[in-house]
Design a protein around this motif. Sequence first.
Motif, mmCIF file in Angstrom:
data_model
loop_
_atom_site.group_PDB
_atom_site.id
_atom_site.type_symbol
_atom_site.label_atom_id
_atom_site.label_comp_id
_atom_site.label_asym_id
_atom_site.label_seq_id
_atom_site.Cartn_x
_atom_site.Cartn_y
_atom_site.Cartn_z
ATOM 1 N N GLU A 131 0.843 -1.191 0.000
ATOM 2 C CA GLU A 131 0.000 0.000 0.000
ATOM 3 C C GLU A 131 0.881 1.243 0.000
ATOM 4 O O GLU A 131 1.834 1.332 0.770
ATOM 5 N N ASN A 132 0.559 2.192 -0.846
ATOM 6 C CA ASN A 132 1.260 3.477 -0.891
ATOM 7 C C ASN A 132 0.246 4.583 -0.622
ATOM 8 O O ASN A 132 -0.737 4.708 -1.336
ATOM 9 N N ASN A 133 0.511 5.331 0.429
ATOM 10 C CA ASN A 133 -0.359 6.457 0.784
ATOM 11 C C ASN A 133 0.437 7.741 0.630
ATOM 12 O O ASN A 133 1.476 7.907 1.260
ATOM 13 N N GLY A 134 -0.039 8.628 -0.198
ATOM 14 C CA GLY A 134 0.656 9.894 -0.396
ATOM 15 C C GLY A 134 -0.297 11.068 -0.310
ATOM 16 O O GLY A 134 -1.380 11.041 -0.877
ATOM 17 N N LYS A 135 0.123 12.072 0.440
ATOM 18 C CA LYS A 135 -0.673 13.302 0.547
ATOM 19 C C LYS A 135 0.239 14.469 0.217
ATOM 20 O O LYS A 135 1.375 14.534 0.670
ATOM 21 N N LYS A 136 -0.304 15.411 -0.554
ATOM 22 C CA LYS A 136 0.449 16.585 -0.945
ATOM 23 C C LYS A 136 -0.476 17.795 -0.859
ATOM 24 O O LYS A 136 -1.636 17.720 -1.273
#
Length: 199
Positions: A131-136
């Motif tokens: 799982e890859n979680n990215g927030k920008k």
Amino acid sequence: MDFKKLIKKLEKKGLKKNFYNILIVLLIGVFILLISSIFTNKQSIGKTEAKAEESNKIEEVGDKTNISDYEQTQKNQLKYILSSIQGVGKVEVMISFESSEEHVPALDVNNSVSTTEEKDNGGGTRVNTQENNGKKVVASNKGSNNEPFILKTLNPKVTGVIVVAEGAENKELQYQITKTVSSVYNIPEHKVNVYSMKK
């Protein structure tokens, strides 16, 4: 046109010295223009940086002013409401806030799940899940600056209130004031202190 032919024509007319003088004057003029443009650019860059620093200071002061304006508005509204209650005369209030304003930026959320199934020679299988979680934070352009795009601004939370009022020596009136403040700011009654004003 060939430069050598031009010089020969000028020699024939006796203008060779004048031509070289004019050429030297033109080269010096171009050199002076280049030097002055370099200094002008450095000065304008310095002025631009100074203006940017000044605008940042103004924004910081503006944020502090907004907070104090919000606090003052809350105090004025509470004083008006409490002084409108039957039996309450003059009112003074003090409100404690938990923090300052909070700005909620827009977020670009990028979540991905990848599953891989592997088989070995013995007939067994293994499943890998990643799982890859990215927030920008989403930014907006204002001139040459990138600033976060603000969805909403949360006002500071009230943590306690002190009320000093005429007529607060009456226990029933004191209870009404406490209930009013508690319900307005959604805080427990023990965080509201009501005192009678000295005469």
